[in-house]
Scaffold this motif. Structure first.
Motif, PDB file in Angstrom:
ATOM      1  N   LYS A 139       0.842  -1.209   0.000  1.00 14.18           N
ATOM      2  CA  LYS A 139       0.000   0.000   0.000  1.00 14.18           C
ATOM      3  C   LYS A 139       0.872   1.252   0.000  1.00 14.18           C
ATOM      4  N   GLU A 140       1.934   1.240   0.800  1.00 15.65           N
ATOM      5  CA  GLU A 140       2.824   2.395   0.868  1.00 15.65           C
ATOM      6  C   GLU A 140       3.528   2.615  -0.479  1.00 15.65           C
ATOM      7  N   ILE A 141       3.952   1.527  -1.114  1.00 18.17           N
ATOM      8  CA  ILE A 141       4.594   1.645  -2.426  1.00 18.17           C
ATOM      9  C   ILE A 141       3.608   2.192  -3.450  1.00 18.17           C
ATOM     10  N   SER A 142       2.384   1.677  -3.427  1.00 17.02           N
ATOM     11  CA  SER A 142       1.360   2.142  -4.368  1.00 17.02           C
ATOM     12  C   SER A 142       1.108   3.638  -4.221  1.00 17.02           C
ATOM     13  N   ASP A 143       1.112   4.110  -2.991  1.00 17.04           N
ATOM     14  CA  ASP A 143       0.887   5.536  -2.755  1.00 17.04           C
ATOM     15  C   ASP A 143       2.006   6.369  -3.382  1.00 17.04           C
ATOM     16  N   ILE A 144       3.244   5.901  -3.251  1.00 17.31           N
ATOM     17  CA  ILE A 144       4.377   6.596  -3.856  1.00 17.31           C
ATOM     18  C   ILE A 144       4.270   6.559  -5.374  1.00 17.31           C
ATOM     19  N   ALA A 174      13.607  -3.075  -6.537  1.00 14.52           N
ATOM     20  CA  ALA A 174      12.319  -3.168  -7.232  1.00 14.52           C
ATOM     21  C   ALA A 174      12.266  -4.262  -8.301  1.00 14.52           C
ATOM     22  N   PRO A 175      13.347  -4.522  -9.070  1.00  7.39           N
ATOM     23  CA  PRO A 175      13.270  -5.597 -10.067  1.00  7.39           C
ATOM     24  C   PRO A 175      12.977  -6.964  -9.457  1.00  7.39           C
ATOM     25  N   MET A 176      13.311  -7.138  -8.182  1.00  4.51           N
ATOM     26  CA  MET A 176      13.098  -8.425  -7.534  1.00  4.51           C
ATOM     27  C   MET A 176      11.621  -8.743  -7.367  1.00  4.51           C
ATOM     28  N   LEU A 177      10.777  -7.721  -7.374  1.00  2.67           N
ATOM     29  CA  LEU A 177       9.349  -7.964  -7.195  1.00  2.67           C
ATOM     30  C   LEU A 177       8.782  -8.782  -8.358  1.00  2.67           C
ATOM     31  N   ALA A 178       8.903  -8.261  -9.577  1.00  2.00           N
ATOM     32  CA  ALA A 178       8.383  -8.975 -10.745  1.00  2.00           C
ATOM     33  C   ALA A 178       9.072 -10.317 -10.928  1.00  2.00           C
ATOM     34  N   GLU A 179      10.380 -10.373 -10.619  1.00  2.00           N
ATOM     35  CA  GLU A 179      11.129 -11.623 -10.745  1.00  2.00           C
ATOM     36  C   GLU A 179      10.564 -12.699  -9.817  1.00  2.00           C
ATOM     37  N   ASN A 180       9.841 -12.265  -8.793  1.00  2.00           N
ATOM     38  CA  ASN A 180       9.268 -13.205  -7.833  1.00  2.00           C
ATOM     39  C   ASN A 180       7.739 -13.163  -7.828  1.00  2.00           C
ATOM     40  N   GLY A 181       7.175 -12.743  -8.951  1.00  2.00           N
ATOM     41  CA  GLY A 181       5.725 -12.817  -9.137  1.00  2.00           C
ATOM     42  C   GLY A 181       4.914 -11.712  -8.493  1.00  2.00           C
ATOM     43  N   VAL A 182       5.559 -10.635  -8.076  1.00  2.00           N
ATOM     44  CA  VAL A 182       4.846  -9.518  -7.458  1.00  2.00           C
ATOM     45  C   VAL A 182       4.816  -8.357  -8.456  1.00  2.00           C
ATOM     46  N   ILE A 184       3.739  -4.809  -9.290  1.00  2.00           N
ATOM     47  CA  ILE A 184       3.225  -3.533  -8.804  1.00  2.00           C
ATOM     48  C   ILE A 184       3.754  -2.371  -9.642  1.00  2.00           C
ATOM     49  N   MET A 185       4.841  -2.618 -10.377  1.00  2.00           N
ATOM     50  CA  MET A 185       5.481  -1.551 -11.143  1.00  2.00           C
ATOM     51  C   MET A 185       4.862  -1.335 -12.519  1.00  2.00           C
ATOM     52  N   THR A 186       4.093  -2.286 -13.020  1.00  2.90           N
ATOM     53  CA  THR A 186       3.574  -2.156 -14.391  1.00  2.90           C
ATOM     54  C   THR A 186       2.067  -2.370 -14.483  1.00  2.90           C
ATOM     55  N   VAL A 187       1.343  -2.033 -13.436  1.00  2.00           N
ATOM     56  CA  VAL A 187      -0.109  -2.214 -13.480  1.00  2.00           C
ATOM     57  C   VAL A 187      -0.737  -1.207 -14.440  1.00  2.00           C
ATOM     58  N   LYS A 188      -1.831  -1.599 -15.068  1.00  2.00           N
ATOM     59  CA  LYS A 188      -2.447  -0.772 -16.118  1.00  2.00           C
ATOM     60  C   LYS A 188      -2.998   0.547 -15.578  1.00  2.00           C
ATOM     61  N   GLU A 189      -3.301   0.592 -14.278  1.00  4.49           N
ATOM     62  CA  GLU A 189      -3.843   1.817 -13.686  1.00  4.49           C
ATOM     63  C   GLU A 189      -2.804   2.944 -13.620  1.00  4.49           C
ATOM     64  N   ARG A 190      -1.525   2.583 -13.790  1.00  4.84           N
ATOM     65  CA  ARG A 190      -0.467   3.599 -13.781  1.00  4.84           C
ATOM     66  C   ARG A 190       0.360   3.457 -15.061  1.00  4.84           C
ATOM     67  N   PRO A 191      -0.188   3.883 -16.197  1.00  3.53           N
ATOM     68  CA  PRO A 191       0.482   3.681 -17.483  1.00  3.53           C
ATOM     69  C   PRO A 191       1.820   4.399 -17.607  1.00  3.53           C
ATOM     70  N   ASN A 192       1.958   5.554 -17.004  1.00  4.59           N
ATOM     71  CA  ASN A 192       3.227   6.277 -17.103  1.00  4.59           C
ATOM     72  C   ASN A 192       4.330   5.591 -16.307  1.00  4.59           C
ATOM     73  N   VAL A 193       3.980   5.096 -15.136  1.00  6.08           N
ATOM     74  CA  VAL A 193       4.946   4.332 -14.339  1.00  6.08           C
ATOM     75  C   VAL A 193       5.325   3.058 -15.083  1.00  6.08           C
ATOM     76  N   ALA A 194       4.341   2.386 -15.658  1.00  5.95           N
ATOM     77  CA  ALA A 194       4.603   1.147 -16.400  1.00  5.95           C
ATOM     78  C   ALA A 194       5.523   1.413 -17.587  1.00  5.95           C
ATOM     79  N   ARG A 195       5.268   2.488 -18.304  1.00 11.79           N
ATOM     80  CA  ARG A 195       6.119   2.839 -19.437  1.00 11.79           C
ATOM     81  C   ARG A 195       7.554   3.096 -18.992  1.00 11.79           C
ATOM     82  N   TRP A 196       7.694   3.877 -17.931  1.00 10.59           N
ATOM     83  CA  TRP A 196       9.027   4.195 -17.369  1.00 10.59           C
ATOM     84  C   TRP A 196       9.736   2.923 -16.902  1.00 10.59           C
ATOM     85  N   TRP A 197       9.012   2.098 -16.176  1.00  8.16           N
ATOM     86  CA  TRP A 197       9.635   0.898 -15.615  1.00  8.16           C
ATOM     87  C   TRP A 197      10.026  -0.095 -16.707  1.00  8.16           C
TER      88      TRP A 197
END
Length: 218
Positions: A139-144, A174-182, A184-197
């Protein structure tokens, strides 16, 4: 004397961002692997370079410096004119980069460390994660990231239209999240963050580092 880079073989955390900074600066260096399990980071010789007994450390012809962000700043000046400019010279531009680095250090990294500990490190060790703690961190990461979404709607990277140290420090955990099935960095609700990431994850220096691991460039 060639610059020496002391780190574990783990391409993440401070090790990863210093290795990436070296790659971005096209710097020649000797990689000196440190076996943490064997206590090589606690030897008298190593403690002389880093009194805290942690990795990474660089030794540039007798000048030793530790702490990954400090190392990256040093490398940017040490190899000025080569590769990417990680910290711009302009006063205002540099202030924006340092501002973003402070946000990463003080606001983004703490909850990220919480999530990584619960959903990555504990799971790998066969321990049960504290899901409530992990959810709190998410939740804290999502807020950021909601704020990042606004910032990244205005320009390509966190501190402007050029890749800088402000972006590079986010490679630590942060790369470890997706590498382990989490995810949060590329969710469709945050397209600009997803593009950057996605752009950061496909950056050639990072792709090459992840594929080849830590090694000397001599």
């Amino acid at each position: 004397m060639v610059l020496k880079f002391y780190a574990s073989q783990f391409v993440a955390a401070g090790n990863g961002i210093v290795a990436l900074a070296l790659a971005e600066k096209q710097a020649a260096f000797e990689f000196v692997p440190i076996d943490m399990a064997a206590g090589e980071h606690k030897t008298e010789e190593y403690i002389a370079m880093n009194p805290f007994g942690q990795v990474p450390v660089i030794n540039d012809d007798g000048f030793a410096i530790y702490e990954s962000r400090a190392i990256c700043r040093y490398l940017d000046e040490r190899f000025a004119g080569k590769g990417a400019t990680l910290v711009p010279k302009g006063m205002k531009e540099r202030a924006v980069v340092e501002q973003a680095i402070s946000v990463e250090s003080m606001a983004f990294a703490p909850p990220l460390a919480k999530v990584v500990m619960e959903l990555v490190f504990k799971v790998h060790r066969g321990l049960a994660p504290d899901q409530a703690l992990a959810d709190e961190g998410m939740k804290e990461i999502s807020d950021i990231l909601e704020v990042f979404e606004v910032i990244l709607a205005k320009h390509r990277y966190l501190a402007g239209d050029n890749f800088t140290l402000a972006d590079l420090v986010h490679y630590a955990y942060a790369p470890m999240l997706a590498e382990n099935g989490v995810d949060i960095m590329t969710v469709k609700e945050r397209p600009n963050v997803a593009r950057w990431w996605n752009e950061l994850m496909s950056r050639p220096t990072w792709v090459k580092l992840k594929a080849g691991g830590m090694k000397s460039t001599l």
